[in-house]
Scaffold this motif. Structure first.
Motif, PDB file in Angstrom:
ATOM      1  N   GLU A 160       0.827  -1.203   0.000  1.00 33.34           N
ATOM      2  CA  GLU A 160       0.000   0.000   0.000  1.00 33.34           C
ATOM      3  C   GLU A 160       0.869   1.264   0.000  1.00 33.34           C
ATOM      4  OE1 GLU A 160      -3.412   2.363  -0.052  1.00 33.34           O
ATOM      5  OE2 GLU A 160      -3.091   0.234  -0.488  1.00 33.34           O
ATOM      6  N   LEU A 161       2.053   1.172   0.564  1.00 34.45           N
ATOM      7  CA  LEU A 161       2.979   2.301   0.597  1.00 34.45           C
ATOM      8  C   LEU A 161       3.821   2.393  -0.675  1.00 34.45           C
ATOM      9  CD1 LEU A 161       4.182   1.923   4.299  1.00 34.45           C
ATOM     10  CD2 LEU A 161       2.714   3.743   3.383  1.00 34.45           C
ATOM     11  N   HIS A 162       3.538   1.546  -1.663  1.00 41.81           N
ATOM     12  CA  HIS A 162       4.251   1.556  -2.950  1.00 41.81           C
ATOM     13  C   HIS A 162       5.713   1.137  -2.800  1.00 41.81           C
ATOM     14  CE1 HIS A 162       1.099   3.797  -5.346  1.00 41.81           C
ATOM     15  NE2 HIS A 162       0.675   3.969  -4.102  1.00 41.81           N
ATOM     16  N   ALA A 163       5.993   0.300  -1.802  1.00 41.60           N
ATOM     17  CA  ALA A 163       7.326  -0.274  -1.643  1.00 41.60           C
ATOM     18  C   ALA A 163       7.306  -1.707  -2.177  1.00 41.60           C
ATOM     19  CB  ALA A 163       7.752  -0.250  -0.183  1.00 41.60           C
ATOM     20  N   VAL A 164       8.474  -2.256  -2.449  1.00 38.21           N
ATOM     21  CA  VAL A 164       8.609  -3.609  -2.995  1.00 38.21           C
ATOM     22  C   VAL A 164       9.284  -4.491  -1.953  1.00 38.21           C
ATOM     23  CG1 VAL A 164       9.626  -5.015  -4.821  1.00 38.21           C
ATOM     24  CG2 VAL A 164       8.803  -2.713  -5.342  1.00 38.21           C
ATOM     25  N   THR A 165       8.626  -5.573  -1.529  1.00 38.08           N
ATOM     26  CA  THR A 165       9.234  -6.459  -0.544  1.00 38.08           C
ATOM     27  C   THR A 165       9.947  -7.612  -1.233  1.00 38.08           C
ATOM     28  OG1 THR A 165       7.172  -7.736  -0.298  1.00 38.08           O
ATOM     29  CG2 THR A 165       7.521  -5.881   1.198  1.00 38.08           C
ATOM     30  N   VAL A 166      11.133  -7.956  -0.748  1.00 38.11           N
ATOM     31  CA  VAL A 166      11.897  -9.050  -1.339  1.00 38.11           C
ATOM     32  C   VAL A 166      11.394 -10.376  -0.797  1.00 38.11           C
ATOM     33  CG1 VAL A 166      13.903  -7.545  -1.625  1.00 38.11           C
ATOM     34  CG2 VAL A 166      13.743  -9.026   0.389  1.00 38.11           C
ATOM     35  N   ARG A 167      11.609 -11.427  -1.578  1.00 38.93           N
ATOM     36  CA  ARG A 167      11.009 -12.717  -1.249  1.00 38.93           C
ATOM     37  C   ARG A 167      11.576 -13.345   0.023  1.00 38.93           C
ATOM     38  NH1 ARG A 167      12.067 -17.984  -1.375  1.00 38.93           N
ATOM     39  NH2 ARG A 167      10.392 -19.467  -1.894  1.00 38.93           N
ATOM     40  N   ASP A 168      12.917 -13.477   0.075  1.00 38.36           N
ATOM     41  CA  ASP A 168      13.533 -14.255   1.154  1.00 38.36           C
ATOM     42  C   ASP A 168      13.696 -13.428   2.424  1.00 38.36           C
ATOM     43  OD1 ASP A 168      14.720 -17.101   0.146  1.00 38.36           O
ATOM     44  OD2 ASP A 168      14.576 -15.659  -1.509  1.00 38.36           O
ATOM     45  N   THR A 169      13.536 -14.087   3.551  1.00 36.40           N
ATOM     46  CA  THR A 169      13.643 -13.437   4.848  1.00 36.40           C
ATOM     47  C   THR A 169      14.639 -14.183   5.727  1.00 36.40           C
ATOM     48  OG1 THR A 169      11.880 -14.767   5.874  1.00 36.40           O
ATOM     49  CG2 THR A 169      11.208 -12.755   4.716  1.00 36.40           C
ATOM     50  N   VAL A 170      14.973 -13.570   6.847  1.00 34.01           N
ATOM     51  CA  VAL A 170      15.702 -14.241   7.918  1.00 34.01           C
ATOM     52  C   VAL A 170      14.748 -14.320   9.097  1.00 34.01           C
ATOM     53  CG1 VAL A 170      17.686 -14.216   9.456  1.00 34.01           C
ATOM     54  CG2 VAL A 170      17.896 -13.280   7.140  1.00 34.01           C
ATOM     55  N   SER A 171      14.544 -15.506   9.646  1.00 33.32           N
ATOM     56  CA  SER A 171      13.625 -15.637  10.785  1.00 33.32           C
ATOM     57  C   SER A 171      14.239 -16.515  11.863  1.00 33.32           C
ATOM     58  CB  SER A 171      12.274 -16.217  10.336  1.00 33.32           C
ATOM     59  OG  SER A 171      12.439 -17.524   9.814  1.00 33.32           O
ATOM     60  N   PHE A 172      13.942 -16.155  13.089  1.00 29.63           N
ATOM     61  CA  PHE A 172      14.438 -16.902  14.249  1.00 29.63           C
ATOM     62  C   PHE A 172      13.248 -17.492  15.003  1.00 29.63           C
ATOM     63  CE2 PHE A 172      17.866 -13.933  13.356  1.00 29.63           C
ATOM     64  CZ  PHE A 172      18.989 -14.740  13.480  1.00 29.63           C
ATOM     65  N   HIS A 173      13.102 -18.816  14.909  1.00 33.35           N
ATOM     66  CA  HIS A 173      12.046 -19.528  15.604  1.00 33.35           C
ATOM     67  C   HIS A 173      12.497 -19.816  17.041  1.00 33.35           C
ATOM     68  CE1 HIS A 173      10.064 -20.423  11.675  1.00 33.35           C
ATOM     69  NE2 HIS A 173      11.323 -20.243  11.266  1.00 33.35           N
ATOM     70  N   MET A 174      11.598 -19.590  18.007  1.00 38.72           N
ATOM     71  CA  MET A 174      11.977 -19.696  19.423  1.00 38.72           C
ATOM     72  C   MET A 174      13.283 -18.929  19.629  1.00 38.72           C
ATOM     73  SD  MET A 174       9.367 -21.422  20.300  1.00 38.72           S
ATOM     74  CE  MET A 174       9.677 -21.892  22.000  1.00 38.72           C
ATOM     75  N   ALA A 175      13.228 -17.658  19.297  1.00 40.26           N
ATOM     76  CA  ALA A 175      14.437 -16.846  19.113  1.00 40.26           C
ATOM     77  C   ALA A 175      15.358 -16.843  20.320  1.00 40.26           C
ATOM     78  CB  ALA A 175      14.033 -15.410  18.763  1.00 40.26           C
ATOM     79  N   TRP A 176      14.799 -16.819  21.508  1.00 42.70           N
ATOM     80  CA  TRP A 176      15.630 -16.735  22.711  1.00 42.70           C
ATOM     81  C   TRP A 176      16.486 -17.976  22.907  1.00 42.70           C
ATOM     82  CZ3 TRP A 176      10.583 -16.126  21.877  1.00 42.70           C
ATOM     83  CH2 TRP A 176       9.730 -17.190  22.163  1.00 42.70           C
ATOM     84  N   GLU A 177      16.177 -19.063  22.174  1.00 41.75           N
ATOM     85  CA  GLU A 177      16.998 -20.268  22.229  1.00 41.75           C
ATOM     86  C   GLU A 177      18.063 -20.281  21.130  1.00 41.75           C
ATOM     87  OE1 GLU A 177      14.396 -23.605  21.982  1.00 41.75           O
ATOM     88  OE2 GLU A 177      13.326 -23.128  23.852  1.00 41.75           O
ATOM     89  N   GLN A 178      17.988 -19.340  20.201  1.00 38.71           N
ATOM     90  CA  GLN A 178      18.874 -19.340  19.038  1.00 38.71           C
ATOM     91  C   GLN A 178      20.140 -18.512  19.227  1.00 38.71           C
ATOM     92  OE1 GLN A 178      18.064 -21.515  16.710  1.00 38.71           O
ATOM     93  NE2 GLN A 178      16.216 -21.898  17.931  1.00 38.71           N
TER      94      GLN A 178
END
Length: 220
Positions: A160-178
């Motif tokens: 909606e803001l006319h920005a383009v999001t890239v496909r790949d992300t970095v994610s941390f599952h159960m982050a406090w354990e990572q």
């Protein structure tokens, strides 16, 4: 050395005291700064000047609890974003300037109750044209979902803001354990590769869209 490195804004979307975002953001910034084709600028919504401008109260008990929902039961406190500014960015000039000065963004966000922080939404809504025709990547963290549900919602907002999001992300599952006690990822090779892919995609889009904005005004 690249003559005109891409200016990358790393936007930290949590303002809670004791937030886990600091560990995630510090790691990602250190990875991004290894590249010679990028110039990294941290945009932290908890910075006093930005928080005051947005009417944010920076307090709370942290954002690293989660369970299955991948987030806290509360939200980041903030004021009303006010009426539509008609595409202008008059109500948050400091933030608008910081956003306008960079070529691309990486948003570091937790997941609160299957969504993203209220403070981040407030910041997005206070700036308009400075987002346009720029790429956005995501580094998320949370519980079992690793913040991915927050990212999917943010993709709609940035469209909606006319920005383009890239496909790949970095994610941390159960982050406090990572992360270990020093704030370093326990699997540096795996998350390092994920960060490299995100940054490569961001670089391609960043250069392409910067050249496009330079050649002609965006049609938005």
């Amino acid at each position: 050395m690249h003559t005109h490195p891409l200016k990358i804004g790393v936007l930290i979307g949590s303002v809670r005291a004791g937030r886990f975002a600091d560990k995630v953001a510090d790691w990602f910034v250190s990875e991004a700064r290894k590249r010679e084709d990028m110039e990294i600028h941290v945009i932290d919504l908890a910075e006093p000047a930005l928080a005051a401008e947005l009417g944010l109260r920076v307090d709370g008990s942290g954002d690293h609890s989660g369970g299955g929902s991948g987030g806290d039961s509360g939200d980041d406190s903030g004021g009303d974003s006010g009426e539509d500014s008609g595409g202008q960015s008059r109500d948050a000039p400091r933030l608008a300037q910081r956003i306008g000065e960079v070529d691309a963004f990486v948003v570091v966000t937790p997941e609160y109750n299957h969504g993203y922080p209220a403070a981040l939404k407030l910041a997005l809504d206070h700036v308009h044209r400075e987002w346009q025709a720029k790429p956005v990547g995501f580094v998320s963290y949370g519980g079992m979902a690793g913040g991915q549900r927050a990212v999917e919602q943010l993709r709609q907002v940035f469209a909606e803001l006319h920005a383009v999001t890239v496909r790949d992300t970095v994610s941390f599952h159960m982050a406090w354990e990572q992360f270990d006690e020093r704030g370093r990822p326990r699997d540096p090779e795996g998350v390092g590769k994920a960060a490299a892919v995100l940054l490569d995609q961001l670089a391609w889009w960043g250069i392409t869209l910067r050249e496009g904005r330079t050649a002609r005004a965006y049609a938005g």
